[in-house]
Design an enzyme around this catalytic site. Structure first.
Site, PDB file in Angstrom:
ATOM      1  N   LYS A  48     -11.018  -5.090  -2.526  1.00  0.00           N
ATOM      2  CA  LYS A  48     -12.013  -4.009  -2.521  1.00  0.00           C
ATOM      3  C   LYS A  48     -11.457  -2.755  -3.163  1.00  0.00           C
ATOM      4  O   LYS A  48     -12.169  -1.949  -3.721  1.00  0.00           O
ATOM      5  CB  LYS A  48     -12.354  -3.612  -1.085  1.00  0.00           C
ATOM      6  CG  LYS A  48     -13.074  -4.606  -0.282  1.00  0.00           C
ATOM      7  CD  LYS A  48     -13.183  -4.065   1.146  1.00  0.00           C
ATOM      8  CE  LYS A  48     -13.474  -5.176   2.103  1.00  0.00           C
ATOM      9  NZ  LYS A  48     -13.055  -4.933   3.449  1.00  0.00           N
ATOM     10  N   LYS A 102      -4.320 -10.338  -5.708  1.00  0.00           N
ATOM     11  CA  LYS A 102      -5.522 -10.835  -5.010  1.00  0.00           C
ATOM     12  C   LYS A 102      -6.743  -9.990  -5.397  1.00  0.00           C
ATOM     13  O   LYS A 102      -6.583  -8.812  -5.759  1.00  0.00           O
ATOM     14  CB  LYS A 102      -5.305 -10.847  -3.494  1.00  0.00           C
ATOM     15  CG  LYS A 102      -5.433  -9.516  -2.824  1.00  0.00           C
ATOM     16  CD  LYS A 102      -5.635  -9.645  -1.312  1.00  0.00           C
ATOM     17  CE  LYS A 102      -5.823  -8.255  -0.737  1.00  0.00           C
ATOM     18  NZ  LYS A 102      -6.146  -8.158   0.641  1.00  0.00           N
ATOM     19  N   LYS A 132       0.838  -1.206   0.000  1.00  0.00           N
ATOM     20  CA  LYS A 132       0.000   0.000   0.000  1.00  0.00           C
ATOM     21  C   LYS A 132       0.869   1.250   0.000  1.00  0.00           C
ATOM     22  O   LYS A 132       0.527   2.255  -0.623  1.00  0.00           O
ATOM     23  CB  LYS A 132      -0.964  -0.022   1.185  1.00  0.00           C
ATOM     24  CG  LYS A 132      -2.035  -1.075   0.981  1.00  0.00           C
ATOM     25  CD  LYS A 132      -3.188  -0.974   1.930  1.00  0.00           C
ATOM     26  CE  LYS A 132      -4.265  -1.970   1.546  1.00  0.00           C
ATOM     27  NZ  LYS A 132      -4.851  -2.662   2.671  1.00  0.00           N
TER      28      LYS A 132
HETATM   29  P1  TYM Z   1     -10.201  -6.968   5.096  1.00  0.00           P
HETATM   30  O1  TYM Z   1     -11.485  -6.274   5.116  1.00  0.00           O
HETATM   31  O2  TYM Z   1      -9.135  -6.452   4.201  1.00  0.00           O
HETATM   32  O3  TYM Z   1     -10.409  -8.491   4.749  1.00  0.00           O
HETATM   33  C1  TYM Z   1     -11.348  -9.212   5.496  1.00  0.00           C
HETATM   34  C2  TYM Z   1     -11.176 -10.700   5.365  1.00  0.00           C
HETATM   35  O4  TYM Z   1     -11.322 -11.099   4.003  1.00  0.00           O
HETATM   36  C3  TYM Z   1     -10.179 -11.847   3.618  1.00  0.00           C
HETATM   37  N1  TYM Z   1      -9.892 -11.570   2.208  1.00  0.00           N
HETATM   38  C4  TYM Z   1      -9.665 -12.529   1.305  1.00  0.00           C
HETATM   39  N2  TYM Z   1      -9.637 -13.862   1.425  1.00  0.00           N
HETATM   40  C5  TYM Z   1      -9.375 -14.564   0.306  1.00  0.00           C
HETATM   41  N3  TYM Z   1      -9.146 -13.977  -0.910  1.00  0.00           N
HETATM   42  C6  TYM Z   1      -9.160 -12.638  -1.047  1.00  0.00           C
HETATM   43  N4  TYM Z   1      -8.949 -12.077  -2.235  1.00  0.00           N
HETATM   44  C7  TYM Z   1      -9.430 -11.844   0.095  1.00  0.00           C
HETATM   45  N5  TYM Z   1      -9.528 -10.503   0.303  1.00  0.00           N
HETATM   46  C8  TYM Z   1      -9.806 -10.356   1.615  1.00  0.00           C
HETATM   47  C9  TYM Z   1      -9.056 -11.343   4.516  1.00  0.00           C
HETATM   48  O5  TYM Z   1      -8.018 -12.280   4.600  1.00  0.00           O
HETATM   49  C10 TYM Z   1      -9.794 -11.169   5.810  1.00  0.00           C
HETATM   50  O6  TYM Z   1      -9.927 -12.410   6.473  1.00  0.00           O
HETATM   51  N6  TYM Z   1      -7.165  -6.901   8.835  1.00  0.00           N
HETATM   52  C11 TYM Z   1      -8.390  -7.623   8.526  1.00  0.00           C
HETATM   53  C12 TYM Z   1      -9.540  -7.118   9.347  1.00  0.00           C
HETATM   54  C13 TYM Z   1      -9.301  -7.307  10.806  1.00  0.00           C
HETATM   55  C14 TYM Z   1      -9.295  -8.549  11.489  1.00  0.00           C
HETATM   56  C15 TYM Z   1      -8.991  -8.217  12.858  1.00  0.00           C
HETATM   57  C16 TYM Z   1      -9.496  -9.863  11.110  1.00  0.00           C
HETATM   58  C17 TYM Z   1      -9.044  -6.340  11.707  1.00  0.00           C
HETATM   59  N7  TYM Z   1      -8.856  -6.866  12.955  1.00  0.00           N
HETATM   60  C18 TYM Z   1      -8.893  -9.210  13.819  1.00  0.00           C
HETATM   61  C19 TYM Z   1      -9.396 -10.854  12.098  1.00  0.00           C
HETATM   62  C20 TYM Z   1      -9.091 -10.521  13.426  1.00  0.00           C
HETATM   63  C21 TYM Z   1      -8.649  -7.499   7.042  1.00  0.00           C
HETATM   64  O7  TYM Z   1      -7.853  -7.894   6.274  1.00  0.00           O
HETATM   65  O8  TYM Z   1      -9.760  -6.965   6.600  1.00  0.00           O
END
Ligand code: TYM
Length: 342
Positions: free
Chosen positions: A211, A208, A119
């Site tokens: 969003k 990947k 990023k």
């Molecule tokens: P975020 O919103 O970026 O992603 C949320 C979840 O979606 C999964 N994910 C994917 N899995 C497979 N393929 C993809 N292309 C893909 N894109 C997203 C991410 O691995 C994630 O599981 N940092 C976290 C949010 C968070 C969190 C936490 C999660 C904040 N605190 C504590 C667990 C525990 C995140 O990536 O959000």
């Protein structure tokens, strides 16, 4: 007996993608069905994490509520007393623990986080929030003593950092302040997969699905019209070998589609690979994936319109009330350890 805790969150800064759905929401729905009697399930919106990628501040609040509805539409039950659903910013201990943990996390560690580096390379104005993102994530996990954290492959490094911080703090203060979350391979076994889930972009399958992708055809959004989503799949980039062969390195486009299909039809990946390997009709594979995606989005649309928002709000408020207490108690232990409380 204390129940061990399964915890996950998906940010609400933009609409959820098929990657979020398959990587984080489906595992949680399956875990609730399988384990909610033996485990406690914590599902939360990391709303303070929203600002680390572009966000429309005016729409954020609605987007948070909509993101919670997606869990319900996917099958999370609001009537299960072992499930807690809450918003990070409604429980102040998350922020307070982050400030403390910052002092037990090294600059070098955070600089090495792949997601930060990617990023940072895309943006000239890197915020302290982006840099500190994994520490807030560690606080989210450690406050509740979660053993199990179902996340996609892209979050592996952050989960490992949360483990490192927990172990470091426990060792320094010679105590068991934090539960150390299970290591990555055990997490995968727990959710019943041999490997982490990483859904790729449909137009650039070396990346990947995300969003924040600026190419609308690269991602399927859960709010996409089913017909449009189906067209995106039909025009996904694939290789030109002329023969279907699952190999994420050599043929990422077609392999991504096989992976998506296996998850959508809830079939072991090996079986889906076997069914398609050696076939020559790419369109047939794309059509099979497109049909499943269309069906999924139609169901989500239908389920979203049937959700009783007042029931969801009641669940949120009662969970936040209870979890606030749990979080304050864990925070107090570390406040004591570092000398802020008697
Ligand atoms: P975020 O919103 O970026 O992603 C949320 C979840 O979606 C999964 N994910 C994917 N899995 C497979 N393929 C993809 N292309 C893909 N894109 C997203 C991410 O691995 C994630 O599981 N940092 C976290 C949010 C968070 C969190 C936490 C999660 C904040 N605190 C504590 C667990 C525990 C995140 O990536 O959000």
């Amino acid at each position: 007996m204390d129940k061990s805790i399964i915890l996950t969150g998906v940010r609400a800064n933009a609409d959820f993608t098929l990657g979020n759905y398959l990587g984080a929401i489906v595992p949680m729905v399956n875990l609730q069905k399988k384990f909610s009697k033996e485990h406690q399930i914590n599902i939360f919106v990391p709303d303070l994490h929203s600002f680390t990628t572009p966000v429309n501040h005016k729409d954020l609040y609605l987007s948070i509520i909509r993101s919670l509805k997606y869990y319900v539409a996917a099958g999370i039950s609001l009537n299960d007393d072992n499930v807690f659903i809450y918003r990070q910013s409604y429980i102040a201990s998350h922020s307070e623990l982050t400030i403390i943990l910052n002092n037990f996390t090294y600059f070098g560690e955070l600089s090495r986080m792949t997601q930060f580096k990617e990023k940072r390379d895309d943006d000239d104005n890197v915020s302290a929030g982006l840099f500190d993102y994994p520490v807030l994530m560690a606080a989210d996990i450690l406050l509740y003593g979660a053993h199990w954290v179902p996340v996609g492959e892209d979050q592996r490094q952050h989960l490992e950092l949360a483990r490192d911080i927990a172990i470091r703090v426990n060792n320094k203060f010679n105590s068991e302040i934090f539960v150390v979350p299970e290591e990555w391979s055990k997490q995968q076994q727990f959710i019943g997969r041999s490997d982490g889930i990483r859904i790729r972009s449909l137009t650039n399958p070396t990346k990947k699905m995300s969003k924040s992708d600026t190419d609308p055809n690269g991602s399927i959004l859960l709010s996409d019209e089913p017909e449009i989503a189906s067209k995106k799949i039909l025009s996904a980039t694939t290789d030109s070998n002329g023969i279907i062969e699952f190999d994420m390195e050599k043929n990422p486009g077609v392999s991504n589609l096989i992976h998506i299909l296996s998850l959508l039809i809830d079939e072991p990946l090996e079986k889906t690979i076997k069914n398609w390997d050696g076939k020559t009709n790419y369109l047939e594979l794309k059509q099979a994936v497109a049909d499943e995606v269309k069906l999924l989005l139609q169901n989500i649309k239908k389920n979203m319109s049937n959700i009783d928002e007042s029931e969801l709000m009641r669940k949120l408020e009662s969970s936040e009330y209870l979890m606030r207490d749990v979080a304050v108690q864990r925070l107090y232990k570390i406040q004591q350890a570092v000398g802020l409380r008697p």
